[in-house]
Motif scaffolding. Structure first.
Motif, PDB file in Angstrom:
ATOM      1  N   GLY A  86      44.490  60.771  16.729  1.00  0.00           N
ATOM      2  CA  GLY A  86      45.446  61.336  17.686  1.00  0.00           C
ATOM      3  C   GLY A  86      46.072  60.199  18.479  1.00  0.00           C
ATOM      4  N   PHE A  87      47.322  60.424  18.932  1.00  0.00           N
ATOM      5  CA  PHE A  87      48.008  59.378  19.705  1.00  0.00           C
ATOM      6  C   PHE A  87      48.488  59.933  21.045  1.00  0.00           C
ATOM      7  N   ILE A  88      48.319  59.096  22.069  1.00  0.00           N
ATOM      8  CA  ILE A  88      48.900  59.426  23.381  1.00  0.00           C
ATOM      9  C   ILE A  88      49.778  58.230  23.757  1.00  0.00           C
ATOM     10  N   PHE A  89      51.031  58.525  24.092  1.00  0.00           N
ATOM     11  CA  PHE A  89      51.980  57.444  24.332  1.00  0.00           C
ATOM     12  C   PHE A  89      52.286  57.296  25.817  1.00  0.00           C
ATOM     13  N   GLN A  90      52.754  56.092  26.139  1.00  0.00           N
ATOM     14  CA  GLN A  90      53.105  55.780  27.535  1.00  0.00           C
ATOM     15  C   GLN A  90      54.165  56.754  28.064  1.00  0.00           C
ATOM     16  N   SER A  91      55.194  57.006  27.259  1.00  0.00           N
ATOM     17  CA  SER A  91      56.260  57.905  27.759  1.00  0.00           C
ATOM     18  C   SER A  91      56.163  59.288  27.124  1.00  0.00           C
ATOM     19  N   PHE A  92      54.967  59.686  26.835  1.00  0.00           N
ATOM     20  CA  PHE A  92      54.583  61.062  26.417  1.00  0.00           C
ATOM     21  C   PHE A  92      55.088  61.471  25.031  1.00  0.00           C
ATOM     22  N   ASN A  93      56.372  61.147  24.741  1.00  0.00           N
ATOM     23  CA  ASN A  93      56.974  61.409  23.415  1.00  0.00           C
ATOM     24  C   ASN A  93      56.811  62.851  22.954  1.00  0.00           C
ATOM     25  N   LEU A  94      57.038  63.788  23.852  1.00  0.00           N
ATOM     26  CA  LEU A  94      57.026  65.192  23.411  1.00  0.00           C
ATOM     27  C   LEU A  94      58.342  65.489  22.696  1.00  0.00           C
ATOM     28  N   ILE A  95      58.325  66.492  21.806  1.00  0.00           N
ATOM     29  CA  ILE A  95      59.556  66.844  21.097  1.00  0.00           C
ATOM     30  C   ILE A  95      60.377  67.749  22.009  1.00  0.00           C
ATOM     31  N   PRO A  96      61.558  67.275  22.417  1.00  0.00           N
ATOM     32  CA  PRO A  96      62.277  67.983  23.493  1.00  0.00           C
ATOM     33  C   PRO A  96      62.731  69.402  23.128  1.00  0.00           C
ATOM     34  N   VAL A  97      62.902  69.667  21.818  1.00  0.00           N
ATOM     35  CA  VAL A  97      63.413  71.007  21.454  1.00  0.00           C
ATOM     36  C   VAL A  97      62.285  72.033  21.310  1.00  0.00           C
ATOM     37  N   LEU A  98      61.047  71.590  21.478  1.00  0.00           N
ATOM     38  CA  LEU A  98      59.923  72.529  21.345  1.00  0.00           C
ATOM     39  C   LEU A  98      59.284  72.789  22.709  1.00  0.00           C
ATOM     40  N   SER A  99      58.798  73.999  22.888  1.00  0.00           N
ATOM     41  CA  SER A  99      58.123  74.347  24.146  1.00  0.00           C
ATOM     42  C   SER A  99      56.754  73.664  24.186  1.00  0.00           C
ATOM     43  N   VAL A 100      56.086  73.798  25.321  1.00  0.00           N
ATOM     44  CA  VAL A 100      54.736  73.220  25.472  1.00  0.00           C
ATOM     45  C   VAL A 100      53.838  73.725  24.341  1.00  0.00           C
ATOM     46  N   TYR A 101      53.829  75.032  24.168  1.00  0.00           N
ATOM     47  CA  TYR A 101      52.978  75.653  23.138  1.00  0.00           C
ATOM     48  C   TYR A 101      53.351  75.100  21.755  1.00  0.00           C
ATOM     49  N   GLU A 102      54.670  75.038  21.480  1.00  0.00           N
ATOM     50  CA  GLU A 102      55.124  74.596  20.149  1.00  0.00           C
ATOM     51  C   GLU A 102      54.851  73.115  19.917  1.00  0.00           C
ATOM     52  N   ASN A 103      54.941  72.310  20.986  1.00  0.00           N
ATOM     53  CA  ASN A 103      54.631  70.892  20.850  1.00  0.00           C
ATOM     54  C   ASN A 103      53.181  70.692  20.414  1.00  0.00           C
ATOM     55  N   ILE A 104      52.308  71.464  21.009  1.00  0.00           N
ATOM     56  CA  ILE A 104      50.881  71.347  20.656  1.00  0.00           C
ATOM     57  C   ILE A 104      50.652  71.926  19.255  1.00  0.00           C
ATOM     58  N   GLU A 105      51.427  72.936  18.946  1.00  0.00           N
ATOM     59  CA  GLU A 105      51.281  73.606  17.637  1.00  0.00           C
ATOM     60  C   GLU A 105      51.794  72.735  16.479  1.00  0.00           C
ATOM     61  N   TYR A 106      52.764  71.836  16.808  1.00  0.00           N
ATOM     62  CA  TYR A 106      53.464  71.072  15.762  1.00  0.00           C
ATOM     63  C   TYR A 106      52.530  70.437  14.719  1.00  0.00           C
ATOM     64  N   PRO A 107      51.516  69.643  15.149  1.00  0.00           N
ATOM     65  CA  PRO A 107      50.677  68.999  14.105  1.00  0.00           C
ATOM     66  C   PRO A 107      49.886  69.999  13.269  1.00  0.00           C
ATOM     67  N   LEU A 108      49.583  71.149  13.858  1.00  0.00           N
ATOM     68  CA  LEU A 108      48.801  72.146  13.107  1.00  0.00           C
ATOM     69  C   LEU A 108      49.650  72.803  12.018  1.00  0.00           C
ATOM     70  N   ILE A 109      50.953  72.951  12.302  1.00  0.00           N
ATOM     71  CA  ILE A 109      51.846  73.573  11.313  1.00  0.00           C
ATOM     72  C   ILE A 109      52.328  72.538  10.307  1.00  0.00           C
ATOM     73  N   MET A 110      52.909  71.467  10.844  1.00  0.00           N
ATOM     74  CA  MET A 110      53.632  70.526   9.982  1.00  0.00           C
ATOM     75  C   MET A 110      52.694  69.560   9.274  1.00  0.00           C
ATOM     76  N   ILE A 111      51.525  69.375   9.803  1.00  0.00           N
ATOM     77  CA  ILE A 111      50.650  68.368   9.204  1.00  0.00           C
ATOM     78  C   ILE A 111      49.405  69.020   8.600  1.00  0.00           C
ATOM     79  N   GLN A 112      48.731  69.857   9.396  1.00  0.00           N
ATOM     80  CA  GLN A 112      47.474  70.417   8.873  1.00  0.00           C
ATOM     81  C   GLN A 112      47.631  71.794   8.237  1.00  0.00           C
ATOM     82  N   ASN A 113      48.753  72.445   8.509  1.00  0.00           N
ATOM     83  CA  ASN A 113      49.060  73.727   7.875  1.00  0.00           C
ATOM     84  C   ASN A 113      47.962  74.775   8.082  1.00  0.00           C
ATOM     85  N   LEU A 114      47.558  74.956   9.339  1.00  0.00           N
ATOM     86  CA  LEU A 114      46.488  75.921   9.648  1.00  0.00           C
ATOM     87  C   LEU A 114      47.048  77.338   9.777  1.00  0.00           C
TER      88      LEU A 114
END
Lengths: 228, 412
Positions: A86-114
């Motif tokens: 997992g990575f945590i960046f200095q300037s957070f690097n959240l995806i601006p077009v996704l909500s808080v919930y969707e930002n957290i969900e992103y790796p589970l959908i796009m990477i791990q496909n849960l």
């Protein structure tokens, strides 16, 4: 378990070769809370990138979770990062077009496909852990710096990684918020035995970690364990 | 895939104004192509109908060598009775043919007793001519074309004006036959016939039996056989079915007949080809618009989001998924533009049809266009635009996927 063996990293700057890391060997155990410190240009971020499988060393071997990651190609490395890191960046690097919930969900959908039910359960739990449950539908530009970093931490942890790399995670936060974020990461480390590796200048992190590795000009000059 | 579409859509909407501008460009391009295609198609169908249904027919059969010297209206290249019989036998059995008509053509002098002028005379069987050329009657004024009697003549409109003759007047036609014998006969003007397009039409019509009398022919002769097909789309099949005639050889082992479609015989076919060429040119312009605008937007999109791409790559998003994200954005731009363009074109064509656009062509005025938007044309244009949008996105998408996460994360 994370291991660097005789790692050297050389960057080509036109005609000149710039050696950023010289014959560096390092081993970090599971569940450690480690800070890599040193002056600017000492090679902290480069070490973090190599250990985090974002970059490959010019020489040497890097073993993460018993896998020699220097042998993996781009796609295999991406997959490996998605599963273990997992990575945590200095300037957070959240995806601006996704909500808080969707930002957290992103790796589970796009990477791990849960599946959705499992995703939802994990995200809600993490949102509670980072105290962002009531902000879950907001977008990054509606959050404060501290809130964004909490979301970034939740996103880094949602895949249940063994190791989390954090590059200056408190650099853009005020003192109080920085302290809260450090405490949050510490509690997660203790609860899940997650390895945290920081590259930082921040004294607050340095005083909170179990081990401090000091780098100067790409060489480890000090590696000490401290009682937290 | 649902999530890739969701993220791509939101990324497009992030620069909403730019996205709308680009999609609008595509929309305008699609509208331009579809409306042009509908209008040109309507114009072509109308003019082809005019040419084939009022003058040429769909196919014509001549004796070999006739067309090469058609301007002289040669009498020595007419089909004789035996040849006519062979053609008739084949045409009567042919399933593609609705009707056919015989014509005997010649050059003649037209005199109103005061002045004379030359005329291209067409000897016709009025009933068969009316069946084979349903619009022929619309060119005739003052008479029923199907009722053209022996001893009567339909005078070309311009000649009638120039020679100051009107319906009911008597005129003289003088012609020379193959043996050099000159003969003249009186005819009564039954009406006038307007040329198919432009000035200079000098085609007059008399009964085919009158031509035989004028030329003192002992046996029936025919210079031209005009054929109407049941379905003009079967032109190629019908031509194939007439192959036995084309293969027929005389004693000198030379072909007896020559068979041509209206495309070969009418100069209007060149205009049709020009319209088709313009259609292709407009499509190429559309392709360029789509290619440049989508490429531009996608390149900008990648450069604006380098750090974001670095972040998702660092998190473990595979290069293939990053490629898909950007390809989907380009694809969606193309799809939005195409859908909107097709819908607006459809509405505009309905408006054009309800208002009615009149145009003039040659001497014909108030011709009303009835544009039709064909589904296959819409599908082809949509497929081209969507494909080009995808192609335009490939290079930026690959660039995004190949970004080094470390370098990308360093960007501000």
């Amino acid at each position: 378990m994370l291991k660097n063996e005789h790692v050297t990293k050389v960057y080509k700057m036109g005609e000149v070769d710039l050696t950023v890391i010289k014959d560096l060997s390092l081993s970090i155990d599971d569940g450690e809370f480690v800070a890599i410190v040193g002056p600017s240009g000492s090679g902290k971020s480069t070490v973090l990138n190599i250990l985090g499988c974002l970059d490959k060393p010019t020489e040497g071997k890097v073993t993460v979770e018993d896998v020699d990651v220097t042998q993996l190609n781009r796609t295999e490395l991406a997959h490996f990062r998605g599963e273990h890191i997992g990575f945590i960046f200095q300037s957070f690097n959240l995806i601006p077009v996704l909500s808080v919930y969707e930002n957290i969900e992103y790796p589970l959908i796009m990477i791990q496909n849960l599946p959705e039910a499992e995703r939802h359960e994990r995200i809600m739990q993490l949102l509670e852990d980072v105290d962002m449950l009531d902000q879950k539908d907001k977008f990054p530009d509606q959050l404060s710096g501290g809130q964004r970093q909490r979301v970034a931490i939740a996103r880094a942890l949602v895949t249940k990684p063994k190791i989390v790399f954090a590059d200056e995670p408190t650099a853009n936060l005020d003192t109080k918020t920085s302290q809260q974020i450090i405490e949050l990461m510490r509690s997660i480390q203790q609860e899940f035995n997650t390895t945290f590796i920081f590259a930082t200048h921040d004294e607050k992190i340095v005083t909170a970690v179990d081990r401090i590795i000091t780098l100067v000009d790409g060489v480890i000059t000090d590696d000490k364990r401290v009682a937290s | 895939m649902k999530n890739i579409v969701k993220i791509s859509f939101r990324n497009l909407m992030r620069s909403g104004r730019r996205t709308i501008l680009t999609a609008s460009l595509i929309t305008i391009g699609v509208m331009f192509v579809l409306i042009y295609s509908a209008l040109a198609g309507s114009f072509k169908a109308y003019m082809v109908g005019q040419v084939t249904d009022s003058m040429l027919g769909h196919i014509q059969i001549h004796r070999k060598g006739y067309i090469a010297s058609v301007d002289n209206l040669p009498l020595d290249k007419n089909l004789n009775q035996k040849q006519i019989a062979k053609v008739t036998e084949l045409l009567d059995k042919n399933p593609y043919i609705e009707s056919y008509t015989f014509r005997l053509k010649l050059g003649a002098m037209f005199s109103n007793y005061v002045a004379s002028t030359s005329l291209r005379l067409n000897g016709i069987d009025p009933e068969k001519e009316a069946m084979t050329l349903p619009l022929f009657a619309s060119r005739v004024q003052g008479s029923d074309a199907g009722m053209l009697q022996e001893g009567h003549i339909l005078v070309p409109e311009l000649v009638a004006k120039g020679m100051k003759v009107a319906k009911g007047d008597t005129i003289v036609l003088v012609a020379t036959n193959l043996k050099g014998s000159v003969n003249g006969l009186n005819f009564k003007v039954a009406g006038t016939v307007e040329p198919i397009s432009g000035p200079g039409g000098r085609d007059g019509y008399i009964h085919i039996k009158d031509v035989q009398k004028l030329l003192r022919l002992k046996q029936a002769e025919v210079s031209e056989i005009a054929i109407r097909l049941k379905n003009v789309d079967d032109l190629e099949k019908a031509m194939k079915s007439l192959k036995p005639l084309q293969m027929m050889k005389n004693q000198k082992d030379k072909p007896v007949f020559e068979i041509h479609t209206w495309k070969k015989l009418s100069p209007f076919y060149n205009i049709v080809k020009m319209l088709d060429l313009m259609d292709i040119s407009i499509k190429i312009i559309l392709i360029s618009i789509v290619l440049i605008s989508v490429l531009n937007v996608m390149v900008m999109s990648v450069y604006e989001r380098i750090k974001e791409i670095g972040t998702i790559a660092a998190m473990g998003t595979s290069p293939a998924t990053i490629t898909k994200l950007f390809l989907t954005e380009g694809l969606m731009l193309g799809i939005f533009g195409t859908l909107l363009g097709s819908l607006l074109s459809y509405l505009i064509v309905i408006v054009i049809n309800s208002v009615g656009i009149a145009f003039s062509f040659g001497r014909q005025d108030d011709l009303v266009l009835n544009p039709v938007l064909h589904l296959n044309e819409m599908l082809i244009v949509s497929a081209i635009v969507i494909l080009i949008s995808l192609i335009a996105s490939i290079s930026p998408a690959i660039k995004a996927a190949n970004l080094d996460p470390v370098d990308a994360l360093r960007q501000n």
